[in-house]
Design an enzyme around this catalytic site. Structure first.
Site, short mmCIF file in Angstrom:
data_model
loop_
_atom_site.label_atom_id
_atom_site.label_comp_id
_atom_site.label_asym_id
_atom_site.label_seq_id
_atom_site.Cartn_x
_atom_site.Cartn_y
_atom_site.Cartn_z
N SER A 138 17.42 -25.55 -2.59
CA SER A 138 17.54 -24.08 -2.23
C SER A 138 18.23 -24.41 -0.65
O SER A 138 19.20 -25.11 -0.39
CB SER A 138 16.57 -23.39 -2.06
OG SER A 138 16.61 -22.00 -1.93
N ASP B 274 18.78 -18.45 -12.35
CA ASP B 274 18.17 -18.37 -11.02
C ASP B 274 18.12 -16.98 -10.66
O ASP B 274 19.18 -16.38 -10.27
CB ASP B 274 19.16 -19.48 -10.17
CG ASP B 274 18.45 -19.62 -8.77
OD1 ASP B 274 17.59 -18.79 -8.25
OD2 ASP B 274 18.78 -20.63 -8.08
N HIS C 177 14.31 -20.79 -10.08
CA HIS C 177 15.01 -21.40 -8.93
C HIS C 177 14.09 -22.53 -8.41
O HIS C 177 14.73 -23.68 -8.14
CB HIS C 177 14.85 -20.13 -7.75
CG HIS C 177 15.24 -20.73 -6.56
ND1 HIS C 177 16.74 -20.95 -6.46
CD2 HIS C 177 15.08 -21.27 -5.26
CE1 HIS C 177 17.02 -21.55 -5.26
NE2 HIS C 177 15.87 -21.36 -4.53
#
Length: 248
Positions: A94, A194, A224
């Site tokens: 991320s 996601d 995610h």
């Protein structure tokens, strides 16, 4: 401020020729990467998982940090690992993926390769309102623990400070502006569904970096935070294959 036990930095593996720096995401902590890093260390690599400022303590501390703080911590950990290992890869989840790309932009000759899991370089359109909203509303609901596997937690914050989220957006803009400076091989892994980072984010990586080799891997069964989800084993095996091929 006291750091939660699960959020402590993690280092493992003997000093050798190849090191791997792991960078966690926004509101997360080293916990999300610990198993991934530990498996990499077991395979013979030196690993380092720093805790980014404002994480693993309280959202109130995160509120007073920004992209400069997070990048400085990432760079410090990278240079420390680079002093031990002549070859260093950077892996990120991320926002950690954005920081990994930033390191590859500014240390192009020293980053041997990138492993990016659901890298964040943009968000949903509503984030455009953050510069105004952060002056009116202090926090919003948690964005963490987007994990399909039951009974698994990211240990993310219960609230998301909007001031820090706005700082993350500015970090994304800085990274996107220099993606053409990234030349190293990339392993790009992204979840088919996601709910936190839109697909356009990994499309930006594919379109804008200058890397000649980009290997894409779709994670079919994860949210995610894929490093804690059903595809965690796939992430490990593809990472070790990538490291083996590019560290010879």
């Amino acid at each position: 401020m006291q750091v939660n036990e699960f959020a402590q930095p993690f280092q493992a593996g003997t000093a050798g020729d190849v090191g791997v720096l792991f960078l966690h995401g926004f509101t997360g902590s080293p916990w999300t990467l610990r198993d991934w890093a530990a498996r990499t260390a077991e395979a013979g690599y030196r690993v380092s998982v720093p805790r980014l400022p404002g994480h693993g303590t309280s959202w109130r501390e995160l509120e007073i940090t920004d992209g400069r703080d997070w990048y400085t911590a990432a760079e410090r950990a990278f240079l420390s690992l680079r002093a031990e290992c002549p070859t260093v890869f950077v892996a990120g989840l991320s926002m950690g993926g954005a920081l990994a790309l930033r390191l590859a932009e500014l240390h192009a000759d020293e980053v041997a390769g990138l492993v990016l899991v659901n890298p964040a370089l943009t968000g949903n359109p509503n984030l455009a309102l953050l510069p105004v909203l952060k002056r009116l509303v202090r926090t919003t609901a948690s964005i963490g623990s987007n994990i399909r596997k039951p009974d698994v937690t990211e240990h993310s914050y219960p609230r998301t400070p909007l001031r820090a989220a706005d700082a993350m957006m500015r970090l994304w803009a800085d990274v996107r502006a220099r993606l053409d400076l990234v030349y190293c091989p990339i392993l790009l892994l992204y979840s088919a569904r996601d709910e936190v980072v839109p697909a356009v984010s990994h499309d930006i990586v594919l379109r804008q970096v200058s890397s000649e080799e980009i290997t894409e891997v779709v994670l079919p069964d994860s949210g995610h935070v894929a490093t804690l989800d059903y595809d965690a084993e796939l992430i490990v095996t593809r990472t070790l294959d990538f490291l083996n091929r590019h560290s010879r």
